[in-house]
Scaffold this motif. Structure first.
Motif, PDB file in Angstrom:
ATOM      1  N   GLU A 144       2.492   1.500   3.236  1.00  0.00           N
ATOM      2  CA  GLU A 144       3.668   0.531   3.427  1.00  0.00           C
ATOM      3  C   GLU A 144       4.846   0.650   2.638  1.00  0.00           C
ATOM      4  O   GLU A 144       5.992   0.505   3.212  1.00  0.00           O
ATOM      5  CB  GLU A 144       3.092  -1.010   3.142  1.00  0.00           C
ATOM      6  CG  GLU A 144       1.937  -1.338   4.069  1.00  0.00           C
ATOM      7  CD  GLU A 144       1.428  -2.877   3.810  1.00  0.00           C
ATOM      8  OE1 GLU A 144       0.997  -3.586   4.533  1.00  0.00           O
ATOM      9  OE2 GLU A 144       1.235  -3.102   2.447  1.00  0.00           O
ATOM     10  N   ARG A 191      -3.118  -5.366  10.875  1.00  0.00           N
ATOM     11  CA  ARG A 191      -3.362  -5.618   9.546  1.00  0.00           C
ATOM     12  C   ARG A 191      -3.726  -6.892   9.058  1.00  0.00           C
ATOM     13  O   ARG A 191      -4.078  -6.980   8.005  1.00  0.00           O
ATOM     14  CB  ARG A 191      -1.871  -5.001   8.714  1.00  0.00           C
ATOM     15  CG  ARG A 191      -1.351  -3.557   9.044  1.00  0.00           C
ATOM     16  CD  ARG A 191      -0.221  -3.144   8.315  1.00  0.00           C
ATOM     17  NE  ARG A 191       0.112  -1.702   8.884  1.00  0.00           N
ATOM     18  CZ  ARG A 191       1.628  -1.223   8.281  1.00  0.00           C
ATOM     19  NH1 ARG A 191       2.155  -1.875   7.388  1.00  0.00           N
ATOM     20  NH2 ARG A 191       1.792  -0.243   8.542  1.00  0.00           N
ATOM     21  N   VAL A 192      -2.834  -7.793   9.682  1.00  0.00           N
ATOM     22  CA  VAL A 192      -3.139  -9.159   9.191  1.00  0.00           C
ATOM     23  C   VAL A 192      -3.573 -10.037  10.616  1.00  0.00           C
ATOM     24  O   VAL A 192      -3.374  -9.560  11.377  1.00  0.00           O
ATOM     25  CB  VAL A 192      -2.140  -9.732   8.392  1.00  0.00           C
ATOM     26  CG1 VAL A 192      -1.803  -9.078   7.217  1.00  0.00           C
ATOM     27  CG2 VAL A 192      -0.858  -9.755   9.348  1.00  0.00           C
ATOM     28  N   GLU A 197      -1.385 -10.886  13.489  1.00  0.00           N
ATOM     29  CA  GLU A 197      -0.888  -9.784  14.325  1.00  0.00           C
ATOM     30  C   GLU A 197      -1.780  -9.732  15.508  1.00  0.00           C
ATOM     31  O   GLU A 197      -1.905  -9.269  16.710  1.00  0.00           O
ATOM     32  CB  GLU A 197      -0.636  -8.507  13.704  1.00  0.00           C
ATOM     33  CG  GLU A 197       0.262  -8.381  13.005  1.00  0.00           C
ATOM     34  CD  GLU A 197       0.613  -7.110  12.043  1.00  0.00           C
ATOM     35  OE1 GLU A 197       1.534  -6.609  11.568  1.00  0.00           O
ATOM     36  OE2 GLU A 197      -0.815  -6.394  11.921  1.00  0.00           O
ATOM     37  N   ARG A 247      -6.651 -10.896   1.992  1.00  0.00           N
ATOM     38  CA  ARG A 247      -6.086  -9.538   2.725  1.00  0.00           C
ATOM     39  C   ARG A 247      -7.270  -8.483   2.776  1.00  0.00           C
ATOM     40  O   ARG A 247      -7.241  -7.518   3.780  1.00  0.00           O
ATOM     41  CB  ARG A 247      -5.087  -9.022   1.948  1.00  0.00           C
ATOM     42  CG  ARG A 247      -3.677 -10.118   2.072  1.00  0.00           C
ATOM     43  CD  ARG A 247      -2.902  -9.844   3.560  1.00  0.00           C
ATOM     44  NE  ARG A 247      -1.816 -10.592   3.662  1.00  0.00           N
ATOM     45  CZ  ARG A 247      -0.417  -9.839   3.717  1.00  0.00           C
ATOM     46  NH1 ARG A 247      -0.518  -8.672   3.496  1.00  0.00           N
ATOM     47  NH2 ARG A 247       0.535 -10.666   3.852  1.00  0.00           N
ATOM     48  N   GLN A 255      -9.321  -8.932   5.730  1.00  0.00           N
ATOM     49  CA  GLN A 255      -8.526  -8.739   7.097  1.00  0.00           C
ATOM     50  C   GLN A 255      -8.488  -6.946   7.240  1.00  0.00           C
ATOM     51  O   GLN A 255      -8.583  -6.607   8.289  1.00  0.00           O
ATOM     52  CB  GLN A 255      -7.387  -9.064   7.094  1.00  0.00           C
ATOM     53  CG  GLN A 255      -7.221 -10.581   7.050  1.00  0.00           C
ATOM     54  CD  GLN A 255      -5.919 -11.473   6.886  1.00  0.00           C
ATOM     55  OE1 GLN A 255      -5.153 -11.022   7.671  1.00  0.00           O
ATOM     56  NE2 GLN A 255      -5.889 -12.289   5.705  1.00  0.00           N
ATOM     57  N   ALA A 256      -8.400  -6.400   6.090  1.00  0.00           N
ATOM     58  CA  ALA A 256      -8.203  -5.004   6.265  1.00  0.00           C
ATOM     59  C   ALA A 256      -9.705  -4.288   6.609  1.00  0.00           C
ATOM     60  O   ALA A 256      -9.419  -3.352   7.500  1.00  0.00           O
ATOM     61  CB  ALA A 256      -7.984  -4.452   4.882  1.00  0.00           C
ATOM     62  N   ASN A 298       7.609  -5.368   6.155  1.00  0.00           N
ATOM     63  CA  ASN A 298       6.408  -5.732   4.992  1.00  0.00           C
ATOM     64  C   ASN A 298       6.654  -6.712   3.747  1.00  0.00           C
ATOM     65  O   ASN A 298       6.011  -6.500   2.942  1.00  0.00           O
ATOM     66  CB  ASN A 298       6.011  -4.186   4.496  1.00  0.00           C
ATOM     67  CG  ASN A 298       5.517  -3.526   5.419  1.00  0.00           C
ATOM     68  OD1 ASN A 298       4.861  -4.047   6.281  1.00  0.00           O
ATOM     69  ND2 ASN A 298       5.640  -2.063   5.323  1.00  0.00           N
ATOM     70  N   PRO A 316      -5.910   0.426  13.782  1.00  0.00           N
ATOM     71  CA  PRO A 316      -4.885   0.666  12.791  1.00  0.00           C
ATOM     72  C   PRO A 316      -3.535   0.111  12.970  1.00  0.00           C
ATOM     73  O   PRO A 316      -2.645  -0.343  12.015  1.00  0.00           O
ATOM     74  CB  PRO A 316      -4.590   2.284  13.101  1.00  0.00           C
ATOM     75  CG  PRO A 316      -5.377   2.567  14.319  1.00  0.00           C
ATOM     76  CD  PRO A 316      -6.437   1.437  14.750  1.00  0.00           C
ATOM     77  N   LYS A 317      -3.242  -0.561  14.386  1.00  0.00           N
ATOM     78  CA  LYS A 317      -1.871  -1.313  14.299  1.00  0.00           C
ATOM     79  C   LYS A 317      -1.945  -2.658  13.932  1.00  0.00           C
ATOM     80  O   LYS A 317      -0.990  -3.122  13.961  1.00  0.00           O
ATOM     81  CB  LYS A 317      -1.480  -1.291  15.791  1.00  0.00           C
ATOM     82  CG  LYS A 317      -1.281   0.191  16.374  1.00  0.00           C
ATOM     83  CD  LYS A 317      -0.869   0.328  17.924  1.00  0.00           C
ATOM     84  CE  LYS A 317      -0.333   1.456  18.442  1.00  0.00           C
ATOM     85  NZ  LYS A 317       0.259   1.321  19.745  1.00  0.00           N
ATOM     86  N   SER A 368       0.837  -1.131  -0.025  1.00  0.00           N
ATOM     87  CA  SER A 368       0.110   0.132  -0.001  1.00  0.00           C
ATOM     88  C   SER A 368       0.680   1.207  -0.090  1.00  0.00           C
ATOM     89  O   SER A 368       2.044   1.272   0.342  1.00  0.00           O
ATOM     90  CB  SER A 368      -0.938  -0.007   1.321  1.00  0.00           C
ATOM     91  OG  SER A 368      -0.120   0.288   2.508  1.00  0.00           O
TER      92      SER A 368
END
Length: 501
Positions: free
Chosen positions: A240, A428-429, A432, A414, A417-418, A294, A425-426, A237
């Motif tokens: 990223e 992403r996937v 985590e 993905r 997940q977004a 990333n 915001p911390k 992104s």
């Protein structure tokens, strides 16, 4: 005494500011630099003298003292040349002091006054924008720094151009961003014959950023599979890409000012030192774990890496960041990477082949993989065995899926997940997710809970393994288009967890 101050970005993702103060005082002519400079910074006075002489600018017959503040912060590198020259010019009145007080500048000076590229232009531009200042950097760094887009970046090719810009004699136009590198796809999953289970594991790893361990004999295709992982990952992104490019800028890896939307792929050799892997050395530079931020960190011959290097991976895998702590520097670098490890089953590599295995089998296999500690092995969500491919399979025409087809499914997972983590915001996937969030998104149905309980009791799974199973099952469910985590998703996750151990 005249003192003029302005700021320059110090190297580091968490940029620190250094004030360059120039004082002119009566006395014997001299040029002193104070404030813990290294040899390159101390030699800057000779480069500044020569550059000014090339422009026919004579230094005043006074004592010149340059102070780099704060004094307790070590200064190194040639990027202080341009700030030093501009501070002297401001103190002597050649350049308006108010102009240099509102800019951040970096750049190395050649003896004839040309500006030479330095590393760290992108973090410097970020720091300048945060300080509401413009950035002056060498022309070859302008395209890189302009990617920030939040402040003005001016890129003169020489000290003379910088002077004419600051005096408004010939203002420079703002620099424009470089080109976005177009991703090519020379490596396709279709090239890999057989290994369907390994391809499925790659897809799951890419979809949820789950760490993967592959164990198999030499020539089974472990490196070939890993090299095709970036082709099924979604492009970076914009945020990223900027994050990753900042780290690569510090290491001088950006090509001609352009940034790439392709995820980085790093494959350090097993002889790499701890400083090379984690970061450090002169200037506490980022290591391979941060250069793979990333993206993918592929570690072939995993047990051959020094034990100390392997153990230092445990904390970055969990936290997604690494602190390079030295006596004179503490720098925090991000390192959210997808770790792919490959290993032979034993030192000779042919543990499962009775005709080729060494005399120490099967004990040699346990000894060899035993070099990887249990806590580190516990951090791999996916562990698979990659068997040797028969000659019959190699003769068959390729009938597997292309990377493009797999990448479409990964992109859809993905995207789910977004959307799921839009309020976090911390995150992403799925890899985590933790705590209450993990319980909310990955609570299995009754059948799946019973299966998970039986697996935990039978195989003695740790709390970390339990939560990692839930994350993997959540990713498998996303690939399946299922809102709930069901027993088949957990069964597949458990099968990967218990392989290659």
């Amino acid at each position: 005494m005249v003192v003029k101050t302005y700021t320059v970005a110090f190297e580091g993702v968490e940029a620190r500011l250094v004030e360059v103060q120039c004082a002119l005082a009566p006395g014997m002519p001299g040029f002193a630099i104070v404030g813990l400079p290294d040899k390159a910074v101390s030699e800057a006075r000779e480069r500044v003298r020569a550059a000014l002489a090339a422009l026919s600018i004579a230094l005043p017959m006074k004592k010149i003292t340059i102070n780099l503040s704060p004094a307790d912060l070590p200064k190194e590198g040639s990027h202080f040349d341009l700030p030093l020259a501009l501070a002297v010019l401001a103190a002597t009145g050649i350049v308006p002091p108010e102009e240099v007080e509102t800019v951040v500048s970096i750049g190395e000076l050649s003896l004839d006054g040309r500006l030479i590229a330095v590393t760290g232009a992108l973090p410097a531009a970020m720091t300048a924008a945060a300080q509401d200042c413009a950035l002056i950097c060498p022309k070859s760094c302008g395209a890189e720094a302009a990617w920030v887009g939040a402040g003005s970046v001016f890129a003169p090719s020489s000290l003379g151009e910088a002077i004419r810009h600051l005096t408004q004699a010939a203002p420079l136009p703002p620099a424009t961003p470089g080109e976005v590198a177009v991703a090519t796809q020379p490596r396709d999953l279709r090239d890999v014959k057989g290994q369907e289970r390994a391809k499925r594991a790659l897809e799951i790893a890419a979809a949820g950023r789950h760490h993967l361990m592959m164990v198999g004999p030499p020539g089974a295709g472990k490196s070939m599979l890993a090299a095709r992982l970036p082709g099924i990952l979604p492009p970076l992104s914009p945020a990223e890409a900027l994050e990753t490019s900042m780290i690569h800028s510090l290491s001088g890896l950006l090509s001609e000012g352009g940034i790439s939307r392709t995820r980085p792929y790093r494959e350090p050799h097993h002889t790499a030192s701890m400083a090379a892997m984690i970061g450090g050395g002169r200037g506490a530079r980022p290591g391979e774990v941060s250069l793979a931020h990333n993206g993918v960190l592929f570690m072939d011959e995993f047990p051959e890496f020094p034990r100390a290097v392997l153990e230092t991976l445990r904390q970055p895998i969990e936290t997604g960041e690494v602190v390079v702590a030295r006596a004179n520097a503490h720098i925090r670098y991000p390192c959210r990477f997808l770790l792919v490890a490959a290993a032979n089953p034993c030192r000779c590599g042919y543990l499962g082949d009775a005709a080729r295995a060494c005399a120490k089998a099967p004990n040699c296999g346990a000894d060899y993989l035993g070099r990887v500690s249990g806590p580190l092995m516990d951090r791999f969500d996916l562990r698979i065995e990659v068997p040797a491919v028969s000659f019959t399979d190699l003769d068959l025409p390729s009938a597997g899926e292309s990377s493009a087809s797999v990448a479409e499914r990964v992109a859809r997972a993905r995207a789910v997940q977004a959307s799921r983590f839009a309020d976090h915001p911390k995150l992403r996937v799925n890899a985590e997710a933790d705590g209450a969030i993990l319980e909310e998104i990955a609570t299995p149905d009754a059948e799946g809970r019973a299966l998970l309980t039986r697996a935990a009791d039978r195989f003695g799974l740790s709390a970390r393994a339990y939560h990692r199973l839930l994350r993997t099952a959540r990713t498998i469910a996303d690939l399946d288009g299922s809102e709930a985590v069901r027993a088949p998703h957990l069964a597949e996750a458990i099968s990967y967890r218990l392989s290659a151990t």
